[in-house]
Scaffold this motif. Structure first.
Motif, mmCIF file in Angstrom:
data_model
loop_
_atom_site.group_PDB
_atom_site.id
_atom_site.type_symbol
_atom_site.label_atom_id
_atom_site.label_comp_id
_atom_site.label_asym_id
_atom_site.label_seq_id
_atom_site.Cartn_x
_atom_site.Cartn_y
_atom_site.Cartn_z
ATOM 1 N N UNK A 1 -5.314 4.095 -7.665
ATOM 2 C CA UNK A 1 -6.037 4.676 -6.532
ATOM 3 C C UNK A 1 -7.045 3.674 -5.983
ATOM 4 N N UNK A 2 -7.725 2.956 -6.866
ATOM 5 C CA UNK A 2 -8.668 1.924 -6.432
ATOM 6 C C UNK A 2 -7.947 0.795 -5.705
ATOM 7 N N UNK A 3 -6.796 0.391 -6.217
ATOM 8 C CA UNK A 3 -5.993 -0.640 -5.558
ATOM 9 C C UNK A 3 -5.559 -0.176 -4.174
ATOM 10 N N UNK A 4 -5.134 1.068 -4.077
ATOM 11 C CA UNK A 4 -4.711 1.622 -2.792
ATOM 12 C C UNK A 4 -5.841 1.529 -1.765
ATOM 13 N N UNK A 5 -7.035 1.880 -2.166
ATOM 14 C CA UNK A 5 -8.167 1.841 -1.242
ATOM 15 C C UNK A 5 -8.563 0.404 -0.887
ATOM 16 N N UNK A 6 -8.488 -0.510 -1.849
ATOM 17 C CA UNK A 6 -8.788 -1.926 -1.537
ATOM 18 C C UNK A 6 -7.778 -2.494 -0.554
ATOM 19 N N UNK B 1 0.838 -1.201 0.000
ATOM 20 C CA UNK B 1 0.000 0.000 0.000
ATOM 21 C C UNK B 1 0.877 1.257 0.000
ATOM 22 N N UNK B 2 1.958 1.247 0.756
ATOM 23 C CA UNK B 2 2.888 2.373 0.775
ATOM 24 C C UNK B 2 3.529 2.570 -0.595
ATOM 25 N N UNK B 3 3.905 1.475 -1.240
ATOM 26 C CA UNK B 3 4.512 1.554 -2.571
ATOM 27 C C UNK B 3 3.513 2.097 -3.597
ATOM 28 N N UNK B 4 2.266 1.670 -3.512
ATOM 29 C CA UNK B 4 1.241 2.150 -4.437
ATOM 30 C C UNK B 4 1.015 3.646 -4.226
ATOM 31 N N UNK B 5 0.991 4.089 -2.980
ATOM 32 C CA UNK B 5 0.817 5.511 -2.694
ATOM 33 C C UNK B 5 1.967 6.324 -3.297
ATOM 34 N N UNK C 1 1.400 6.538 -6.974
ATOM 35 C CA UNK C 1 0.319 7.476 -7.278
ATOM 36 C C UNK C 1 0.830 8.909 -7.316
ATOM 37 N N UNK C 2 1.715 9.247 -6.419
ATOM 38 C CA UNK C 2 2.284 10.598 -6.397
ATOM 39 C C UNK C 2 3.138 10.851 -7.637
ATOM 40 N N UNK C 3 3.767 9.805 -8.152
ATOM 41 C CA UNK C 3 4.613 9.934 -9.336
ATOM 42 C C UNK C 3 3.800 10.077 -10.618
ATOM 43 N N UNK C 4 2.703 9.328 -10.761
ATOM 44 C CA UNK C 4 1.948 9.331 -12.017
ATOM 45 C C UNK C 4 0.986 10.504 -12.116
ATOM 46 N N UNK C 5 0.662 11.115 -10.989
ATOM 47 C CA UNK C 5 -0.197 12.299 -11.015
ATOM 48 C C UNK C 5 -1.563 12.028 -11.616
#
Length: 50
Positions: A40-45, A20-24, A27-31
């Motif tokens: 973002x959906x994966x992060x929330x799941x 989850x930390x890696x996905x976050x 997400x900051x990199x891809x904007x």
């Protein structure tokens, strides 16, 4: 006849927080790129698992 083998977990519980930390971070990199929605959906799941 042999008994089917029990399935084993692939990830440890603590692994989900690391993922989850890696996905976050990603997400900051891809904007605002289109694939960001899927991440973002994966992060929330993943947040529901932890």
């Amino acid at each position: 006849m042999t008994e089917p083998q029990r399935t084993r977990a692939v990830f440890a519980s603590e692994d989900f927080q690391l993922i989850r930390t890696a996905v976050l971070h990603y997400l900051k990199e891809v904007g605002a790129k289109p694939e960001a929605v899927k991440f973002a959906n994966l992060y929330h799941r993943l947040g529901r698992i932890v």
